[in-house]
Design an enzyme around this catalytic site. Structure first.
Site, mmCIF file in Angstrom:
data_model
loop_
_atom_site.group_PDB
_atom_site.id
_atom_site.type_symbol
_atom_site.label_atom_id
_atom_site.label_comp_id
_atom_site.label_asym_id
_atom_site.label_seq_id
_atom_site.Cartn_x
_atom_site.Cartn_y
_atom_site.Cartn_z
ATOM 1 N N ARG A 45 0.812 -1.216 0.000
ATOM 2 C CA ARG A 45 0.000 0.000 0.000
ATOM 3 C C ARG A 45 0.852 1.276 0.000
ATOM 4 O O ARG A 45 0.677 2.157 -0.842
ATOM 5 C CB ARG A 45 -0.908 -0.019 1.237
ATOM 6 C CG ARG A 45 -1.846 1.149 1.361
ATOM 7 C CD ARG A 45 -2.815 1.244 0.208
ATOM 8 N NE ARG A 45 -3.418 -0.023 -0.097
ATOM 9 C CZ ARG A 45 -4.460 -0.548 0.520
ATOM 10 N NH1 ARG A 45 -5.047 0.113 1.484
ATOM 11 N NH2 ARG A 45 -4.924 -1.714 0.159
ATOM 12 N N THR A 46 1.790 1.360 0.925
ATOM 13 C CA THR A 46 2.627 2.562 1.009
ATOM 14 C C THR A 46 3.503 2.699 -0.233
ATOM 15 O O THR A 46 3.668 3.787 -0.781
ATOM 16 C CB THR A 46 3.497 2.511 2.284
ATOM 17 O OG1 THR A 46 2.645 2.384 3.414
ATOM 18 C CG2 THR A 46 4.327 3.780 2.427
ATOM 19 N N ARG B 125 11.628 2.100 4.082
ATOM 20 C CA ARG B 125 10.792 1.525 5.144
ATOM 21 C C ARG B 125 11.625 0.490 5.875
ATOM 22 O O ARG B 125 12.267 -0.356 5.245
ATOM 23 C CB ARG B 125 9.545 0.882 4.559
ATOM 24 C CG ARG B 125 8.602 0.394 5.662
ATOM 25 C CD ARG B 125 7.242 0.152 5.116
ATOM 26 N NE ARG B 125 6.291 -0.255 6.092
ATOM 27 C CZ ARG B 125 5.146 0.389 6.339
ATOM 28 N NH1 ARG B 125 4.864 1.488 5.683
ATOM 29 N NH2 ARG B 125 4.300 -0.064 7.227
ATOM 30 N N HIS C 148 5.972 7.432 11.106
ATOM 31 C CA HIS C 148 5.408 7.248 9.781
ATOM 32 C C HIS C 148 4.950 8.641 9.314
ATOM 33 O O HIS C 148 3.753 8.893 9.142
ATOM 34 C CB HIS C 148 4.250 6.259 9.823
ATOM 35 C CG HIS C 148 3.893 5.657 8.499
ATOM 36 N ND1 HIS C 148 4.370 6.161 7.301
ATOM 37 C CD2 HIS C 148 3.105 4.600 8.166
ATOM 38 C CE1 HIS C 148 3.876 5.433 6.311
ATOM 39 N NE2 HIS C 148 3.124 4.480 6.796
ATOM 40 N N LYS D 4 22.324 -10.392 0.900
ATOM 41 C CA LYS D 4 23.549 -11.180 0.972
ATOM 42 C C LYS D 4 24.356 -10.723 2.170
ATOM 43 O O LYS D 4 25.536 -10.965 2.263
ATOM 44 C CB LYS D 4 24.365 -11.021 -0.307
ATOM 45 C CG LYS D 4 23.827 -11.790 -1.509
ATOM 46 C CD LYS D 4 24.606 -11.417 -2.766
ATOM 47 C CE LYS D 4 24.048 -12.133 -3.994
ATOM 48 N NZ LYS D 4 24.493 -11.513 -5.251
#
Lengths: 309, 309, 309
Positions: free
Chosen positions: B57-58, B107, B135, B86
């Site tokens: 969504r974001t 994020r 946020h 890795k």
């Protein structure tokens, strides 16, 4: 105003012959344009794809179609592996995706999903395959290919071979062919015959014969449309191997066909068509893929532009 | 030079009222533009997203925001399933991604990750959710929605209901509301009350009352902000089911609210808000999603253009 | 007509010194352009990536390269997790992807895959890593970095350290260096020495010495190219830990090097280079990543434009 402007594309059954021919004519127009001119058609428009079952091929066909007319795409290519899989309803996801875009492309395993999505979406919805029978953009691509390669559709004898029971492509193609005066011959193993309940409507507009033997009318066909036979459909492997071998299109079979017959396939192909066919003038399945890009570009361009292009 | 040019967006705490109002004003400006004009704002600029926890969504909100202002996006949507996994450090990955782009959207599950990324990045970093409390773009989207729908924020009575303990959205919103003269009422089950340690700072600027009963002040609220209550937060399912049922916003509850109250939700919604609310004039959560696209477009446009737009 | 127009880029062995220098000169040109001018180079062109093994880094380098010259990208980033994994042949997948794009970028675990793909593709194919030895765009990026940072390549003493047996990067770089008059020194544990069979051809054009001791010629090197040593290559962990420790580039080692020596790494880095090196003037691995974006942009621009740019 063009009649496709802001319209949903849900089922091939919603299109009559005149509408199909109009889409074909716009597809021809797009193919004649140079790439700079083409990119003006939907410059800066955003397509959102929302795939509840993965189909890389179909998604990329839409991606390349919207890119070719100057737009861009974003979305969810496999919702089962997505965080959207938090239990959100189809309605909510569709509403959000339609906020993020100018046109929504939906693929979903359930019948009716696209029709429902179109109800709740604030932007036009294009069905990229739903349930057992609907794949309208594939049918339009297939019909355009036949028209383009054979100059006309009316009057042709068309064979469709393979798994006719489970492939949504076949049902959509048959409904599309119902708009034309064609002679259809269906070839499949007994266990993969077309479903009687699903052809009730088709039979009103289209007559077809059925056979388990691919060679039966092979010398009369103008078009041979080949589909995959999937192992998973058979209760035991031996049965599968026996059946599969009988429906492989090779050079031996091609020699029995009309000189100007064409061989089509929705792809991906496994070994239903042997690769030595690829270089013959009859093999048109890669052209078919290219036409798919341009029919989708035409559909998107018509949906997104009030006055067409 | 606009004051947001090349600036990182790390925490809602870094924004004062004047800055927020300026962002709102640019968001209004973007919404008034036609799409051609809008696409000039950040034409050809590249946004790189780097998601250490998936959030479709974001990510799509940012994808659509940058597309709407003429840019494009690339990146890693789920680093756990990526080859970058890795063992490369966050610092190295951020440095590389900032080479590939004009602005970086990060994020990350850890507190402080965005601040750190901004230190090592050669391009501005936008925090798309980090740790337990931050946020900022969601908070800006939420504040803009309230402003847009209620005309002002000062003087409102705002209820926030659901899981107030674990949702980073709620903490960011409270910090954002700290810039305004509002009356906040928090509603949650006892076990999901807001964390005392996290509200120490908030309390200096904002007074709020708490309750377990959603009906307590329901008739006084101008805004009801609903969040999900997640099953995983509860030790046993019975407890969860009991609690969940008490916080569902349905028509019965809506009838007790002010006629012009609005209902918001950061989405995705499960059944915290019953779908019959959707068609009422009070439901503003889908508008909120749309405003999210435009507040992000405004933030990106300001970050990427020296003289604003 | 520019000599790279519509040409495949399959192996670094196909490039002579003159061609490499021409690419470097176009890379310089791209770096001097402003971003608006740069975006005109391949405006609206589509790159399709087709990755049979995942490599987020290489994919994003191409994504950002094509975006920087005004094009867009689409494709399959990990075919093993894609629905294309229905058993379709490489040839069929390549044919379809080339219909969807103007240039195809292929990564594949097998030697010869790119050459084969180029045969069947209707669009130019760029090898983004194949088999054990080919990674031509990485080699061009590495050579350009050396040229850019040291002003020339001829006459340099170049050390390459790490896993020289399994890294395709090293073989491609050695073949590229074969075009120049350089002195190469290879440093690796005994078990990860360069493969004798693979250097037969290289030795005709390039002389190199070998050592297990990183300090042996360290004070003579102009360039130290560091690669990762992967745990999986060792039969037991103890052996791995012992070996790994001996090849870490830290400040102690850097102090023994020439004042103007440069340290390179194809990235991602784990702990082969300690992070305190990052801020020294010798560390050029992040610049190398940036040059990678621009060398790829130059290659794409040359492939896609008849008259260069």
């Amino acid at each position: 105003m063009n009649k496709f402007y802001q319209k949903d594309i849900i089922s091939i059954k919603d299109f009559d012959k005149e509408q199909l021919e109009e889409i074909f004519s716009f597809t021809d127009k797009i193919m004649r344009m140079d790439s700079t001119e083409r990119r003006e058609i939907s410059k800066g428009k955003t397509l959102a794809y929302l795939f509840y079952e993965p189909s890389t091929r179909t998604r990329l066909s839409f991606d390349s179609a919207i890119a070719s007319i100057g737009g861009n795409s974003l979305g969810i290519s496999d919702i089962s592996s997505s965080s959207t899989q938090k239990g959100e309803s189809l309605a909510d996801t569709v509403k959000i995706m339609s906020i993020y875009s100018d046109v929504l492309v939906l693929r979903h395993p359930l019948d009716g999903s696209s029709r429902f999505a179109a109800e709740v979406s604030s932007k036009p919805v294009i069905n990229a395959g739903s349930g057992t029978e609907e794949h309208p953009t594939q049918a339009i691509q297939d019909l355009f290919t036949i028209k383009k390669e054979k100059k006309m559709i009316d009057g042709l004898k068309i064979g469709i071979v393979g798994d006719l029971k489970y492939g949504r492509t076949v049902y959509s193609l048959l409904h599309g062919l119902g708009n034309y005066d064609v002679d259809v011959h269906l070839i499949s193993p007994e266990s993969l015959r077309i479903r009687t309940d699903s052809t009730y409507e088709i039979k009103k507009r289209l007559s077809f014969s059925e056979s388990t033997d691919i060679e039966e009318h092979i010398d009369e066909l103008d078009v041979l449309y080949v589909t995959r036979i999937q192992k998973e459909r058979f209760p035991d492997e031996e049965e599968y191997l026996k059946v599969k071998g009988s429906y492989i299109v090779g050079m031996d079979l091609l020699k029995k066909m009309k000189d100007d017959a064409i061989v089509l396939h929705p792809l991906p192909r496994l070994d239903e068509i042997s690769t030595d066919i690829d270089s013959t003038k009859n093999a048109k399945y890669f052209d078919q893929a290219e036409y798919g890009k341009y029919t989708r570009a035409a559909l998107l361009g018509l949906t997104l532009n009030q006055d067409g292009f």
